[in-house]
Design an enzyme around this catalytic site. Structure first.
Site, PDB file in Angstrom:
ATOM      1  N   GLY A   7       0.845  -1.190   0.000  1.00 26.04           N
ATOM      2  CA  GLY A   7       0.000   0.000   0.000  1.00 26.04           C
ATOM      3  C   GLY A   7       0.879   1.237   0.000  1.00 26.04           C
ATOM      4  N   ALA A   8       1.979   1.140  -0.756  1.00 26.77           N
ATOM      5  CA  ALA A   8       3.053   2.137  -0.672  1.00 26.77           C
ATOM      6  C   ALA A   8       2.764   3.450  -1.392  1.00 26.77           C
ATOM      7  CB  ALA A   8       4.353   1.540  -1.226  1.00 26.77           C
ATOM      8  N   GLY A  10      -0.183   5.128  -1.238  1.00 23.90           N
ATOM      9  CA  GLY A  10      -1.292   5.839  -0.609  1.00 23.90           C
ATOM     10  C   GLY A  10      -0.855   6.949   0.330  1.00 23.90           C
ATOM     11  N   GLY A  11      -1.844   7.501   1.023  1.00 22.85           N
ATOM     12  CA  GLY A  11      -1.608   8.635   1.914  1.00 22.85           C
ATOM     13  C   GLY A  11      -0.682   8.325   3.071  1.00 22.85           C
ATOM     14  N   GLY A  13       1.206   5.302   2.914  1.00 27.13           N
ATOM     15  CA  GLY A  13       2.289   4.542   2.293  1.00 27.13           C
ATOM     16  C   GLY A  13       3.447   5.369   1.788  1.00 27.13           C
ATOM     17  N   ASP A 150      -1.220   6.060  18.939  1.00 30.68           N
ATOM     18  CA  ASP A 150      -1.860   6.380  20.219  1.00 30.68           C
ATOM     19  C   ASP A 150      -0.819   6.817  21.248  1.00 30.68           C
ATOM     20  OD1 ASP A 150      -4.212   5.449  19.003  1.00 30.68           O
ATOM     21  OD2 ASP A 150      -3.806   3.398  19.657  1.00 30.68           O
ATOM     22  N   ARG A 153       0.480  10.295  20.166  1.00 27.00           N
ATOM     23  CA  ARG A 153      -0.498  11.329  20.542  1.00 27.00           C
ATOM     24  C   ARG A 153      -0.449  11.597  22.045  1.00 27.00           C
ATOM     25  NH1 ARG A 153      -4.928   8.947  16.535  1.00 27.00           N
ATOM     26  NH2 ARG A 153      -4.695  10.433  14.822  1.00 27.00           N
ATOM     27  N   HIS A 179      -6.994  -0.301  19.389  1.00 28.37           N
ATOM     28  CA  HIS A 179      -6.568   0.830  18.556  1.00 28.37           C
ATOM     29  C   HIS A 179      -7.747   1.546  17.910  1.00 28.37           C
ATOM     30  CE1 HIS A 179      -3.912   3.285  16.168  1.00 28.37           C
ATOM     31  NE2 HIS A 179      -4.300   2.752  15.019  1.00 28.37           N
TER      32      HIS A 179
END
Length: 333
Positions: A7-8, A10-11, A13, A150, A153, A179
């Site tokens: 999935g490299a 994508g947003g 990736g 998580d 953050r 998650h």
């Protein structure tokens, strides 16, 4: 050290691939997606770091070629959350994507460490595990749900409450459970930097809610243009870096991650007793080693309020896990 991103393009990736290319411990980087991955690979290949980068598409056994010889496989593939997209919508699409990619890993690189980012992680990690079981290659020590965002953050938001953003690099807060939403349980009482005594219960509740639902904050701010991609890429690269360091022999690396509790029978059983629920998966502080999970740590001393948060997380977490398992067991339509 060959790292693979599925999935490299994508947003998540693309920035994740950039950060892995910047890691000098990575010597090979294979990028796979249904579109654009060869272009992303060429772009990254010009960066002056050791990793050789190649991009692959589905034709001509692209997935198999990308995964051959893989040490670490990171999966950010799937659709992002957008306003109006329910978790159920997300599950229906991403579950199928993750199942098919897991099949590729199980048949081509069954000994690789698999780092699952694709949401919903509480369900996609069990999907990967069940696929590996079907192929007879399941090793619970090598499959991880990436919950690092998580933790990131929590560090950021606690440093803001303390009034000093420079502390964000050193603030450490264990975040356990799962998650998503209420399954995310920050153990603020164990923060390396205690919260100000002047912070009242209502303010603590606001902080907890922001850690739990930080993703919604980003989805709303992006106004339909996506979800938390850049911060997730950072968190994914942080966790991948820790796994790589552990595999290369560094000792004493402990970080929260969503794992199958069979990965450490003793630690897993102790954790089940601690939470009072017979779950197969839970995110807890995990010590990493050359074979993956070395030790699952318990929750330690938690407050009654934190125990209530853990209790509130369990029903949804249990349902999420069961949903992932059932998806693999169900016949393909």
């Amino acid at each position: 050290m060959k790292a693979v991103v599925l999935g490299a393009a994508g947003g998540i990736g693309q920035p994740l691939s950039l950060l892995l290319k910047a890691n000098p411990a990575v010597t090979e980087l294979a990028l796979y997606d249904i579109v654009n991955s060869p272009g992303v690979a060429v772009d990254l290949s010009h960066i002056a770091t050791p990793a050789k980068v190649e991009g692959f598409l589905p034709p001509d056994d692209g997935l198999k070629k990308a995964l051959t010889g893989a040490n670490v496989v990171v999966i950010p593939a799937g659709i992002p959350r957008k306003p109006g997209v329910t978790r159920d919508d997300l599950f229906k699409i991403n579950a199928g994507i993750v199942r098919d990619l897991a099949t590729g890993i199980a048949t081509t690189a069954p000994k690789a460490f698999v780092l699952v980012i694709s949401n919903p992680v509480n369900s996609t990690v069990p999907i990967v595990a069940e696929v590996f079981k079907k192929h007879g290659v399941f090793d619970p020590k090598r499959i991880f749900g990436v919950t690092t965002l998580d933790v990131v953050r929590a560090s950021t938001f606690v440093s803001e409450v303390l009034g000093d953003r420079s502390l964000s690099l050193s603030v450490s807060v264990p975040v356990v459970g799962g998650h998503s939403g209420v399954t995310i349980v920050p153990l603020l009482s164990q923060s390396s930097h205690p919260l100000p005594a002047s912070l009242d219960a209502a303010a603590v509740d606001v902080l907890i809610n922001r850690i739990q639902f930080g993703g919604d904050e980003v989805v709303k701010a992006k106004d339909g243009a996506g979800s938390a991609t850049l911060s997730m890429a950072y968190a994914g690269a942080e966790f991948a870096g820790k796994v790589i360091r552990a595999v290369n022999g560094e000792k004493g690396i402990v970080t929260p991650t969503f794992v199958n509790l069979a990965s450490d029978k003793t630690g897993g059983e102790a954790l089940r007793k601690e939470i009072g629920e017979d779950l197969d998966y839970f995110s807890a502080p995990v010590e990493l080693g050359v074979d993956g999970v070395t030790k699952i740590h318990g929750l330690g001393k938690i407050t009654p309020a934190e125990k209530a948060l853990v209790d509130a997380a369990l029903p949804e977490l249990s349902a999420n896990i069961a949903k992932g398992v059932a998806f693999v067991e169900a016949p393909k339509l």
